[in-house]
Structure formats: structure tokens, C-alpha cells
Write a protein that holds these residues in place. Structure first.
Motif, mmCIF file in Angstrom:
data_model
loop_
_atom_site.group_PDB
_atom_site.id
_atom_site.type_symbol
_atom_site.label_atom_id
_atom_site.label_comp_id
_atom_site.label_asym_id
_atom_site.label_seq_id
_atom_site.Cartn_x
_atom_site.Cartn_y
_atom_site.Cartn_z
ATOM 1 N N LEU A 49 15.197 1.893 -1.646
ATOM 2 C CA LEU A 49 14.220 0.915 -2.121
ATOM 3 C C LEU A 49 13.046 0.817 -1.148
ATOM 4 N N ILE A 50 11.881 0.474 -1.706
ATOM 5 C CA ILE A 50 10.685 0.192 -0.894
ATOM 6 C C ILE A 50 10.262 -1.231 -1.255
ATOM 7 N N THR B 137 8.394 6.322 -7.416
ATOM 8 C CA THR B 137 8.775 6.155 -6.025
ATOM 9 C C THR B 137 8.103 7.221 -5.173
ATOM 10 N N TYR B 138 8.410 7.197 -3.877
ATOM 11 C CA TYR B 138 7.812 8.131 -2.916
ATOM 12 C C TYR B 138 8.405 9.521 -3.129
ATOM 13 N N MET C 244 10.359 -0.038 -12.335
ATOM 14 C CA MET C 244 9.741 -1.073 -11.517
ATOM 15 C C MET C 244 9.120 -2.153 -12.387
ATOM 16 N N GLN D 208 5.362 -1.424 -2.406
ATOM 17 C CA GLN D 208 6.021 -0.193 -2.832
ATOM 18 C C GLN D 208 5.018 0.928 -3.056
ATOM 19 N N ASN D 209 5.422 2.125 -2.650
ATOM 20 C CA ASN D 209 4.591 3.316 -2.829
ATOM 21 C C ASN D 209 5.097 4.064 -4.058
ATOM 22 N N ASN E 125 16.368 0.638 3.004
ATOM 23 C CA ASN E 125 15.085 -0.033 2.793
ATOM 24 C C ASN E 125 14.000 0.700 3.565
ATOM 25 N N GLY F 165 8.844 -5.890 -8.157
ATOM 26 C CA GLY F 165 9.904 -5.058 -7.615
ATOM 27 C C GLY F 165 10.773 -4.436 -8.679
ATOM 28 N N GLU G 153 13.726 3.737 -7.135
ATOM 29 C CA GLU G 153 12.749 3.083 -7.999
ATOM 30 C C GLU G 153 11.970 4.145 -8.777
#
Length: 437
Positions: A201-202, A157-158, A177, A206-207, A234, A181, A154
Motif C-alpha cells: 500500500l501507498i 499503483t507504482y 482506489m 499515493q503514486n 507501507n 485510498g 492498489e
């Protein structure tokens, strides 16, 4: 001589500068060999919020750390759990070697039970206990991917997961994003064109955006991944932090039961309980769980039995600590939003239904500059660009966690407002008010 000529200065001035740099520990010289730059003792990079952050002048006095979205754990609760764990540790220590490659059986059973309660029947042999969610992600990537493979992520994302991919010589492929989502039509196109081995994916809070993937998006993502032969990892690290939706969340991953074998779920107790325990897990098929347990033997053999016993004791206490944490987060989120509206009305954001932070739009691409400047105002930040796959993205964004006490958040916003408007630096907080993530 060369430096004096290049700078248009006298050799005396340049020599004096060299002498000062040597005295301060920034140069080391050896007669007849040359001079090298170096860092003086204690001036190396600082670690904050999971990232290496360069030490800046005055940053030793940073009082409010907004770079890390995390909690501590009540001392009284940890003392109780430690007292409960001691006899169990002593009994195990005298009975066997303590090498549980897949994890302590009783903890695997408790994690499996949590998945079953949320609508995804799970047996203990589907669980592998890891040293946190990041360890779980690295293990899964190491088993499923090889150098040069693509991984859909994403955007944003992290960042620590993206860094793990790059260190494994994988190629992250960003997909934007939406409010609910990842953009499923773009995801489907990327899965067809890039043929990635994995999609990371988160789906839950989501972070850094806090978005909750809708059931429709989950089904679309699962169908697209199944058609492309792509595995889904996930990351459910913050799934328990549901603030405005029912909790615990139902069926926890973005897949249907038909495609569950193509999914690896990664979880953690870092946000729901305490990051210092370093307890994470992987949920997969029994065959894949066995392969993952074998994979981890090459790196760390097995996890700490003491930490796993403490984790099991905490989980047996039920959802009480998590409910208390959610209640605190709701109050702190409200305090942060109120302070931002009052001090920085030009900033905007979408209130997330859960998670630990706001994804704020600054209205101008100054995120990295603001993060650098905020240290002089007693605040440490992670600029929006840290959450992008490509350099320079999300410069107009800033992640602001609401995991700190309400008064601290209000003070942090006041300082951020001063830094944003380039006002005079505020005095540092007194020592007793400092908070460390």
C-alpha cells in the motif's frame, strides 16, 4: 527468395533492402550461416523515469521529461554537506571496514527519531538502511514471500514495485482506489479470498493518484490484514510531500499500534532530498529488522557509507529543504493546473492534497498513443497503462508530474495540447532549457 515471394517484390529489391539494413547496423550476415536482426550501436532501449522506454525516431531530442516525478538538489547545499562529510568519512575509513549490514548507526538513529516525532515510537534496531525504497521493497518481498504467492496492490499503483513482484514470480492482485485510498470493502474481500502473503500500500499521497488514505480506511485495512494474517508493506516514499494537509503527517502508517508488528514501513530520501543518494530504509520489529539485514547480505552486503554520511548530514539540518520543496511544489502544481485548464479544458483531474503529480483523465482511451506521439513534440510521458496491473487498463489516464519549473510546465502543456490535437510538431527546446529528471 522466400521474402521476395511473400512480399510480391523482385529479389533485386529485397537484396537492396538487406544491404541498406546491414549498412545501418540492423542486420548481420555470415556467409553460409544466415542473417540475424540486431540493433545498431546506441540504439538500445533508453531508461527514463524508472522504466525502459524504446528509443523512437526523433526522441533523442526530447527536451521535457514528464515520465519521472523527481527533483534535483541545490548545488550549494550539496557542496556544504560534502565538505561537512569529508572528515567523518576519513575518520571512519581509518577506523573500521565500513560494512554496516543494517546501516550506519547514526543514520538509523536519525530515521528512528523521525518516526518517534510523528507518533510511532521507534528504536534504531528497528531500522534497516537500504539503497532506496525500491531496494527496501524487494528485500521485504523476498523475506515474506515465495514464488507463486499473491500480493494485494492498489490499482493503479507504482509500476516498478509490480515489476519487482513479477520478477520474483509473485502474483499481484489489484484492488481499486477510491478518493481517500484503497476500497477497504474490496480489500477485505480479496484478503479473505486470495489469502495473500502481503498487501503493498501507498497510504500517503499515493503514486500515481495522489490520494491520502483516510484514518478510517487505514484502520479498516489494518483490521482486515490482521484478520487474514497478511503482512502490510507501507510505501511512505512521498509522505513528506504534504501540500494541503499538516506536515509532518501524524502516525505514519495505516495501522493501529496493536497491529504494528504486522507492518513493514518503507521510506526514502529520493523525493524529499535527492534520488542520487540512493538512501531508503525499512522500519520493522527488531527481530524482523535483523532478518532483513541478513537477507540483504546475500545481494549487496551493505550500503555506501559515504551516501549514508551525506544523508545523516542532510537530516540533521532539519525540515528546511523539505519545506522549500513543498513551497516550490505548490507553485508548480498551480502553474500546471492553470496551463491545463487553458490549453486542454476537456481533460479533468482531482487536485491531490500532496505528492508530486496529477492523475489526469483524458476523456478517451488514448494515453499510450499520446505518449508515443508526444516525443515528436519534445515531451516524454508515461502513459496511464504503465500504472495498471492488467494490460490495457487506465488508457484514459495520464500521470503528469509538477516537479519541473513553472515555465517548463507551461511549455510542456502547450506541446501536449498540440500532440493531443495532432497539430504540427513544435521545435525542440534549446539545449540550455533542457531539464533532466
Amino acid at each position: 527468395r522466400d521474402l521476395a515471394a511473400a512480399l510480391g517484390m523482385s529479389r533485386t529489391t529485397v537484396t537492396a533492402a538487406y544491404d541498406l539494413l546491414r549498412e545501418d547496423g540492423f542486420l548481420e550476415s555470415r556467409r553460409g550461416s544466415g542473417t540475424w536482426t540486431m540493433l545498431p550501436p546506441g540504439a538500445g532501449p533508453a531508461v527514463s523515469g524508472g522504466w525502459l522506454m524504446p528509443t523512437q525516431p526523433g526522441s533523442a531530442d526530447v527536451a521535457i521529461d514528464l515520465s519521472c516525478a523527481s527533483f534535483g538538489i541545490p548545488a550549494a547545499l550539496m557542496s556544504e554537506v560534502l565538505a561537512e562529510a569529508v572528515p567523518r568519512v576519513a575518520a571512519l575509513a581509518s577506523a573500521d571496514t565500513g560494512y554496516y549490514h543494517a546501516g550506519l548507526p547514526e543514520l538509523c538513529e536519525l530515521i528512528a527519531q523521525r518516526y518517534t516525532e510523528r507518533g510511532l515510537p521507534t528504536t534504531p534496531d528497528q531500522i534497516v538502511i537500504t539503497s532506496g525504497a525500491q531496494h527496501a521493497t524487494v528485500l521485504a518481498l523476498g523475506l515474506l514471500c515465495g514464488p507463486g504467492d499473491r500480493v494485494v496492490v492498489e490499482s493503479p499503483t507504482y509500476p516498478n514495485s509490480v515489476e519487482a513482484m513479477r520478477r520474483a514470480r509473485l502474483r499481484p492482485v489489484p484492488v481499486p482506489m477510491g478518493e481517500d485510498g484503497i476500497e477497504s470493502d474490496v480489500l477485505a474481500a480479496q484478503l479473505r479470498q486470495a489469502a495473500p502473503r502481503v498487501a503493498y500500500l501507498i497510504p500517503d499521497f499515493q503514486n500515481p493518484t495522489g490520494a491520502l488514505m483516510s484514518p478510517e480506511r487505514r484502520a479498516e485495512a489494518a483490521d482486515a490484514a490482521r484478520a487474514a494474517g497478511t503482512w502490510i508493506i507501507n510505501d511512505e516514499t512521498v509522505s513528506d510531500m504534504a501540500l494541503d494537509v499538516p506536515s509532518p503527517l501524524p502516525f505514519p502508517v495505516s495501522v493501529s499500534r496493536a497491529s504494528a508488528e504486522q507492518v513493514i514501513s518503507v521510506g526514502s530520501m529520493s523525493k524529499s532530498h535527492w534520488g542520487g543518494l540512493r538512501i531508503g530504509w525499512i522500519r520493522a520489529t527488531p527481530r524482523l529488522a535483523t532478518e532483513l539485514a541478513g537477507q540483504r547480505v546475500a545481494t549487496d552486503m551493505a550500503g555506501s557509507v559515504l551516501d549514508q554520511i551525506l544523508a545523516a548530514a542532510l537530516l540533521r539540518r532539519g525540515w528546511g529543504i523539505v519545506e522549500d520543496r513543498r513551497a516550490a511544489l505548490r507553485r508548480q502544481r498551480a502553474a500546471l493546473e492553470t496551463a491545463l485548464l487553458a490549453e486542454l479544458p476537456e481533460w479533468s483531474w482531482r487536485t491531490p492534497p500532496g505528492g508530486l503529480s496529477l492523475w489526469v483523465d483524458l476523456g478517451e482511451p488514448t494515453s499510450s498513443e499520446l505518449a508515443d506521439r508526444a516525443a515528436a513534440f519534445g515531451v516524454r510521458l508515461a502513459g496511464g497503462s504503465k500504472f495498471g496491473v492488467d494490460p490495457g487498463t487506465f488508457e484514459h489516464r495520464l500521470r503528469i508530474p509538477y516537479t519541473l519549473p513553472e515555465d517548463t510546465l507551461r511549455d510542456a502543456v502547450r506541446r501536449l495540447a498540440s500532440a493531443f490535437r495532432c497539430e504540427a510538431a513544435l521545435p525542440a527546446l534549446p539545449e540550455e532549457n533542457r531539464w533532466v529528471a
